[in-house]
Scaffold this active site. Structure first.
Site, PDB file in Angstrom:
ATOM      1  N   GLU A  15       0.838  -1.211   0.000  1.00  9.64           N
ATOM      2  CA  GLU A  15       0.000   0.000   0.000  1.00  9.64           C
ATOM      3  C   GLU A  15       0.867   1.254   0.000  1.00  9.64           C
ATOM      4  O   GLU A  15       2.085   1.186   0.147  1.00  9.64           O
ATOM      5  CB  GLU A  15      -0.869   0.020   1.273  1.00  9.64           C
ATOM      6  CG  GLU A  15      -2.187  -0.707   1.139  1.00  9.64           C
ATOM      7  CD  GLU A  15      -3.222   0.127   0.390  1.00  9.64           C
ATOM      8  OE1 GLU A  15      -2.856   1.225  -0.107  1.00  9.64           O
ATOM      9  OE2 GLU A  15      -4.366  -0.311   0.277  1.00  9.64           O
ATOM     10  N   ARG A  98      -6.953   0.777  13.168  1.00 13.00           N
ATOM     11  CA  ARG A  98      -5.624   1.292  12.795  1.00 13.00           C
ATOM     12  C   ARG A  98      -5.764   2.355  11.721  1.00 13.00           C
ATOM     13  O   ARG A  98      -6.783   2.466  11.060  1.00 13.00           O
ATOM     14  CB  ARG A  98      -4.757   0.164  12.245  1.00 13.00           C
ATOM     15  CG  ARG A  98      -5.369  -0.501  10.995  1.00 13.00           C
ATOM     16  CD  ARG A  98      -4.350  -1.384  10.292  1.00 13.00           C
ATOM     17  NE  ARG A  98      -4.960  -2.226   9.278  1.00 13.00           N
ATOM     18  CZ  ARG A  98      -5.276  -1.846   8.036  1.00 13.00           C
ATOM     19  NH1 ARG A  98      -5.047  -0.586   7.665  1.00 13.00           N
ATOM     20  NH2 ARG A  98      -5.821  -2.673   7.172  1.00 13.00           N
ATOM     21  N   ASN A 100      -5.119   3.691   8.076  1.00 13.21           N
ATOM     22  CA  ASN A 100      -5.045   3.088   6.750  1.00 13.21           C
ATOM     23  C   ASN A 100      -4.365   4.110   5.829  1.00 13.21           C
ATOM     24  O   ASN A 100      -3.364   4.700   6.201  1.00 13.21           O
ATOM     25  CB  ASN A 100      -6.473   2.696   6.304  1.00 13.21           C
ATOM     26  CG  ASN A 100      -6.487   1.711   5.178  1.00 13.21           C
ATOM     27  OD1 ASN A 100      -5.664   0.788   5.156  1.00 13.21           O
ATOM     28  ND2 ASN A 100      -7.381   1.865   4.232  1.00 13.21           N
ATOM     29  N   ASN A 145      -9.585   5.549   2.752  1.00 16.24           N
ATOM     30  CA  ASN A 145      -8.664   5.062   1.739  1.00 16.24           C
ATOM     31  C   ASN A 145      -8.105   6.184   0.883  1.00 16.24           C
ATOM     32  O   ASN A 145      -7.674   7.203   1.410  1.00 16.24           O
ATOM     33  CB  ASN A 145      -9.343   3.947   0.929  1.00 16.24           C
ATOM     34  CG  ASN A 145      -8.639   2.624   1.147  1.00 16.24           C
ATOM     35  OD1 ASN A 145      -7.416   2.581   1.164  1.00 16.24           O
ATOM     36  ND2 ASN A 145      -9.393   1.548   1.320  1.00 16.24           N
ATOM     37  N   ASP A 193     -10.147   1.814  -3.949  1.00 15.38           N
ATOM     38  CA  ASP A 193      -9.095   1.780  -2.927  1.00 15.38           C
ATOM     39  C   ASP A 193      -8.242   3.042  -3.056  1.00 15.38           C
ATOM     40  O   ASP A 193      -8.784   4.137  -3.027  1.00 15.38           O
ATOM     41  CB  ASP A 193      -8.322   0.460  -3.062  1.00 15.38           C
ATOM     42  CG  ASP A 193      -7.564   0.107  -1.799  1.00 15.38           C
ATOM     43  OD1 ASP A 193      -7.169   1.018  -1.053  1.00 15.38           O
ATOM     44  OD2 ASP A 193      -7.337  -1.094  -1.549  1.00 15.38           O
TER      45      ASP A 193
HETATM   46 CA    CA Z   1      -5.958   1.063   0.736  1.00  9.99          CA
END
Ligand code: CA
Length: 286
Positions: A15, A98, A100, A145, A193
């Protein structure tokens, strides 16, 4: 467009790719094992350090070193992960989640949001100003995101994955204030995402469970789909000395052995020449 596998990383949850011009390297995270990576595209070498807890995102700090958003909060560290200093403890509501995705903007602010697996609305979206103050920008967030800004800074784009699309806000670069939230894009293939915005203002959106990246115009019209050899595409960013290579991260997490056997490149770092350059990367100015 020709897609290259530039690093067979085997990441669980690759990521947060970020081009760091000072290091001439791509920084990215593997969230679940808590690894901050540095990939040198010239040598092909990839190194990493352990945070000791899940790490959602990494950004470059103008004063030197990095800023990290982790399971427990926001901290700073040197480029090799040493000299850590905690800026803010941050918890989801209820706790157990958490940080992201997140990103530094071109005006010196760092933005990141949280999530709690399996619990909608437990997260929030935050802005860390250059003076170190932390501001809650959005509450009732499920899976915070992708984010990005138009080239003129007047619009900010934001994904809460569970809403199934990309939203736009009016953004004031002077203050960081967001107003007038509206839906820009609905996604019907997998889940939205991470994203990046190119120098011409088009959005490049990673599709989790969508085997693809998509490009949208600033007014939300779909213009391209880039098919990729992995199901869980997580994020993308333009990098390289002229910001003309689009780097793409992916994940293996949650896929069974049968699924992974059919997609050996899951968890890899991909790259392609998208025919356009990215915007200059941001830094946290604190
Ligand atoms: Ca992501």
């Amino acid at each position: 467009m020709i897609v290259d596998v530039v690093l067979a990383a085997g990441a669980r949850l690759g990521e947060g790719p970020l081009w760091d011009p000072r290091a001439a390297a791509l920084r990215w995270v593997d969230i679940l094992p808590g690894l901050v990576h540095r990939f040198d595209p010239v040598t092909g070498e990839d190194t990493s350090f352990e945070v000791g807890e899940p790490v959602g995102t990494v950004a470059v700090r103008r004063a030197g070193g990095l800023v990290l958003a982790t399971a427990s909060g926001i901290l700073t560290c040197a480029e090799d992960g040493s000299d850590r200093a905690r800026l803010h403890d941050v918890a989801t509501d209820p706790p157990g989640g958490r940080f992201n995705d997140g990103k530094a903007d071109r005006w010196g602010r760092f933005w990141a949001g949280t999530m709690l697996e399996g619990t909608d609305g437990a997260g929030a979206f935050y802005r860390l100003d250059p003076d170190g103050s932390l501001h809650t920008v959005l509450t009732d967030v499920s899976v915070s995101n992708g984010l990005g800004w138009s080239p003129d800074g007047a619009t900010m784009y934001y994904v809460d994955t569970r809403t199934g699309g990309v939203d736009a806000f009016d953004h004031d670069p002077e203050t960081g204030e967001l107003t007038d939230r509206r839906r820009l894009v609905d996604v019907e293939r997998g889940w939205p995402d991470g994203l990046t915005v190119d120098a011409e203002g088009n959005l490049w959106l990673a599709l989790w469970d969508g085997w693809a990246l998509r490009r949208y115009t600033p007014d939300g019209r779909l213009t391209d789909t880039v098919e990729l050899p992995a199901q869980r595409i997580t994020s993308c960013v333009f990098g390289g000395p002229d910001l003309s290579t689009l780097y793409i991260t992916s994940a293996r997490t949650g896929l069974g052995d049968d699924e992974l056997a059919g997609q050996p490149h899951a968890g890899s770092l991909f790259a392609l020449d998208a025919g356009v350059a990215g915007q200059a990367p941001g830094e946290w100015a604190g």
